[in-house]
Design an enzyme around this catalytic site. Structure first.
Site, PDB file in Angstrom:
ATOM      1  CD  GLN A 103      -2.806   1.197   2.411  1.00 17.21           C
ATOM      2  OE1 GLN A 103      -2.237   1.346   3.483  1.00 17.21           O
ATOM      3  NE2 GLN A 103      -4.115   1.172   2.303  1.00 17.21           N
ATOM      4  CE1 TYR A 176      -2.549   9.504   7.182  1.00 12.68           C
ATOM      5  CE2 TYR A 176      -3.675   7.491   6.530  1.00 12.68           C
ATOM      6  CZ  TYR A 176      -3.013   8.236   7.486  1.00 12.68           C
ATOM      7  OH  TYR A 176      -2.819   7.732   8.746  1.00 12.68           O
ATOM      8  NE  ARG A 228      -8.724  -0.079   3.167  1.00 14.73           N
ATOM      9  CZ  ARG A 228      -8.542  -0.485   4.405  1.00 14.73           C
ATOM     10  NH1 ARG A 228      -7.468  -0.097   5.067  1.00 14.73           N
ATOM     11  NH2 ARG A 228      -9.398  -1.287   5.006  1.00 14.73           N
ATOM     12  N   GLY A 320      -8.445  -7.486   9.255  1.00  7.85           N
ATOM     13  CA  GLY A 320      -7.311  -6.780   9.850  1.00  7.85           C
ATOM     14  C   GLY A 320      -6.953  -7.343  11.210  1.00  7.85           C
ATOM     15  NE  ARG A 321     -10.031  -4.002  14.449  1.00  7.29           N
ATOM     16  CZ  ARG A 321     -11.208  -3.530  14.843  1.00  7.29           C
ATOM     17  NH1 ARG A 321     -11.322  -3.042  16.066  1.00  7.29           N
ATOM     18  NH2 ARG A 321     -12.250  -3.544  14.039  1.00  7.29           N
TER      19      ARG A 321
HETATM   20  C1  FMN Z   1      -2.713  -1.613  13.879  1.00  8.77           C
HETATM   21  C2  FMN Z   1      -3.469  -1.132  12.685  1.00  8.77           C
HETATM   22  C3  FMN Z   1      -2.804  -0.490  11.658  1.00  8.77           C
HETATM   23  C4  FMN Z   1      -3.490  -0.079  10.514  1.00  8.77           C
HETATM   24  N1  FMN Z   1      -2.787   0.477   9.480  1.00  8.77           N
HETATM   25  C5  FMN Z   1      -3.428   0.755   8.308  1.00  8.77           C
HETATM   26  C6  FMN Z   1      -2.697   1.142   7.148  1.00  8.77           C
HETATM   27  O1  FMN Z   1      -1.460   1.223   7.141  1.00  8.77           O
HETATM   28  N2  FMN Z   1      -3.408   1.423   6.011  1.00  8.77           N
HETATM   29  C7  FMN Z   1      -4.776   1.311   5.960  1.00  8.77           C
HETATM   30  O2  FMN Z   1      -5.373   1.559   4.912  1.00  8.77           O
HETATM   31  N3  FMN Z   1      -5.483   0.900   7.042  1.00  8.77           N
HETATM   32  C8  FMN Z   1      -4.849   0.593   8.190  1.00  8.77           C
HETATM   33  N4  FMN Z   1      -5.569   0.083   9.250  1.00  8.77           N
HETATM   34  C9  FMN Z   1      -7.010  -0.216   9.070  1.00  8.77           C
HETATM   35  C10 FMN Z   1      -7.222  -1.675   8.644  1.00  8.77           C
HETATM   36  O3  FMN Z   1      -6.738  -1.908   7.336  1.00  8.77           O
HETATM   37  C11 FMN Z   1      -8.712  -2.088   8.668  1.00  8.77           C
HETATM   38  O4  FMN Z   1      -9.427  -1.321   7.734  1.00  8.77           O
HETATM   39  C12 FMN Z   1      -9.357  -1.914  10.024  1.00  8.77           C
HETATM   40  O5  FMN Z   1      -8.541  -2.416  11.058  1.00  8.77           O
HETATM   41  C13 FMN Z   1     -10.746  -2.572  10.090  1.00  8.77           C
HETATM   42  O6  FMN Z   1     -10.640  -3.947   9.839  1.00  8.77           O
HETATM   43  P1  FMN Z   1     -10.640  -5.009  11.073  1.00  8.77           P
HETATM   44  O7  FMN Z   1     -11.865  -4.712  11.859  1.00  8.77           O
HETATM   45  O8  FMN Z   1     -10.677  -6.351  10.410  1.00  8.77           O
HETATM   46  O9  FMN Z   1      -9.405  -4.756  11.870  1.00  8.77           O
HETATM   47  C14 FMN Z   1      -4.892  -0.293  10.411  1.00  8.77           C
HETATM   48  C15 FMN Z   1      -5.557  -0.927  11.466  1.00  8.77           C
HETATM   49  C16 FMN Z   1      -4.867  -1.356  12.581  1.00  8.77           C
HETATM   50  C17 FMN Z   1      -5.612  -2.089  13.679  1.00  8.77           C
END
Ligand code: FMN
Length: 397
Positions: A103, A176, A228, A320-321
């Site tokens: 990304q 961003y 995205r 993600g998480r």
């Molecule tokens: C620790 C962490 C770092 C993240 N870093 C990014 C990132 O670098 N770029 C991005 O688009 N989203 C980032 N996100 C958002 C995740 O891509 C995702 O959209 C979000 O956590 C919701 O999905 P989940 O509920 O499955 O975690 C981040 C989320 C977390 C928890």
């Protein structure tokens, strides 16, 4: 639970990149790169631990030029010297067949002069972000700088190709720079880069065009381009759902290979129009109408959630998480070992899960919901400590 549709392979058409299954690890910064954005072995280990499960892993975001760095510990793809290190991340992900997408972004006004080592942040217009409260006023980019920045995205893409990735994802979400140009909140320009909807779309569309032509000219293998976006902003003026749906419509006429929503919950409905009960995911599915594959994301933890995202019409499901907590989620679902899937981890599990120390600290400060602190009480009973609410979660991402 075997043979659920999200475990089936997915092919990006027309490029022909094949994913072993329809699960994508969402981009999550590890906060663990060196001060200059070069990779650390901890990051490589973190990705290697999660490789082999999801069909595709999208890395945490990398900045395309030094002035676009958003935070300490962020990956850089801003110099040719980063290619060697980034190739280690690509290879770590690709072991056992997972496809690797990096990304890329420019933080725009969502950074500060401390992170930029004394340089003032830049954006579409000289307007400080409302959040966080002490945000610095950025300097307005000149036309020449904008043209050069479009090339920066292209140069970063060439590095991603050289590093061996299978694609790049443009981070047009989470407020961003790409989003700053699209949003009336941050873009008050009256030249060709701002003013009405068409002109506010121009910068993202030009970046897509540039990146796509770099891919065409240089990739000797299927190499995908994703975009995205965040569906809504809360600020006024700001992006409303109808704007991002119209933007998605416009993206169907571009060479992007997929569209990726950024949301904290796949069930989310409009934050600005609470009377509208239709999930945002469904709205995007309808607008795209199978013309571009969509990644649905947000609080997918259990197989039922992943199934619901695909049943709603998304081609791919982003997690993600839960991948932080359970690196072997896909393997466990595929083999029916559902009872061994971790939905909770304690701080003591984090080393074993190859979560880098800097990321552990970040999770403890900003994403405490990822870690459920459990310990044995005096009588042997288990108790769960209070978890901080996910304040400002949507904005932080
Ligand atoms: C620790 C962490 C770092 C993240 N870093 C990014 C990132 O670098 N770029 C991005 O688009 N989203 C980032 N996100 C958002 C995740 O891509 C995702 O959209 C979000 O956590 C919701 O999905 P989940 O509920 O499955 O975690 C981040 C989320 C977390 C928890």
């Amino acid at each position: 639970m075997k043979n659920q549709n999200f475990l089936e392979p997915f092919t990006f058409s027309p490029k022909g990149l094949v994913l072993n299954n329809s699960v994508v690890m969402a981009p999550m910064t590890t906060m663990s790169s060196f001060y200059d954005g070069s990779i650390t072995n901890d990051e490589v280990d973190y990705y290697a631990e999660r490789a082999g499960g999801p069909g595709m892993i999208i890395t945490g975001v990398a900045y395309v030029t030094d002035g676009g760095k958003g935070f300490e510990g962020e990956l850089s793809i801003a110099h040719d010297s980063t290619v060697k290190g980034l190739s280690k991340i690509a290879r770590a992900i690709q072991q056992n067949g997972t496809k690797a997408v990096i990304q890329i972004f420019h933080a725009g006004r969502k950074t500060n002069s401390k992170i930029l080592r004394g340089i003032q942040p830049t954006s579409a217009s000289p307007i400080a972000a409302a959040y966080p409260k002490d945000s610095e006023e950025p300097r307005e980019l000149t036309n020449e700088e904008i043209e050069n920045m479009i090339k920066d995205f292209g140069r970063a893409t060439l590095r991603a190709i050289k590093a061996g990735f299978d694609g790049v994802e443009l981070h047009g979400a989470n407020t961003y720079l790409l989003q700053q140009f699209f949003s009336e909140n941050s873009n008050r320009r009256s030249d060709q880069w701002g003013g009405n909807f068409e002109k506010r779309m121009r910068f993202p569309l030009r970046v897509i065009e540039e990146v796509s032509s770099v891919i065409k000219a240089n990739a000797d293998r299927p190499f995908v381009l994703g975009y995205r976006l965040s569906p809504e902003e809360l600020e006024t003026p700001g992006i409303r759902l109808e704007d991002s749906l119209a933007f998605a419509e416009a993206l169907t006429d571009t060479p992007v290979d997929y569209i990726h929503l950024s949301m904290g919950s796949y069930r989310r409905t409009s934050l600005n129009q609470p009377d509208d009960k239709e999930p945002i995911l469904t709205k995007f599915v309808k607008v795209l109408n199978n013309r571009k594959p969509l990644i649905g994301v947000g609080s997918v933890e259990r197989p039922e959630d992943a199934k619901a995202v695909i049943d709603a019409g998304a081609a791919l499901v982003g997690i993600g998480r839960e991948f932080i907590r359970e690196p072997k989620w896909v393997q466990k679902v595929a083999s029916g070992e559902l009872n061994s899937i971790r939905y909770q981890i304690s701080p003591y599990d984090m080393d074993q899960l190859r979560i880098p120390l800097a990321m552990q600290a970040y999770l403890e400060n900003s994403f405490r919901d990822v870690i459920h602190f459990t310990t044995d009480g005096e009588q042997g009973e288990t108790y769960e400590a209070t978890l901080a609410p996910m304040e400002g979660f949507e904005k932080k991402m």
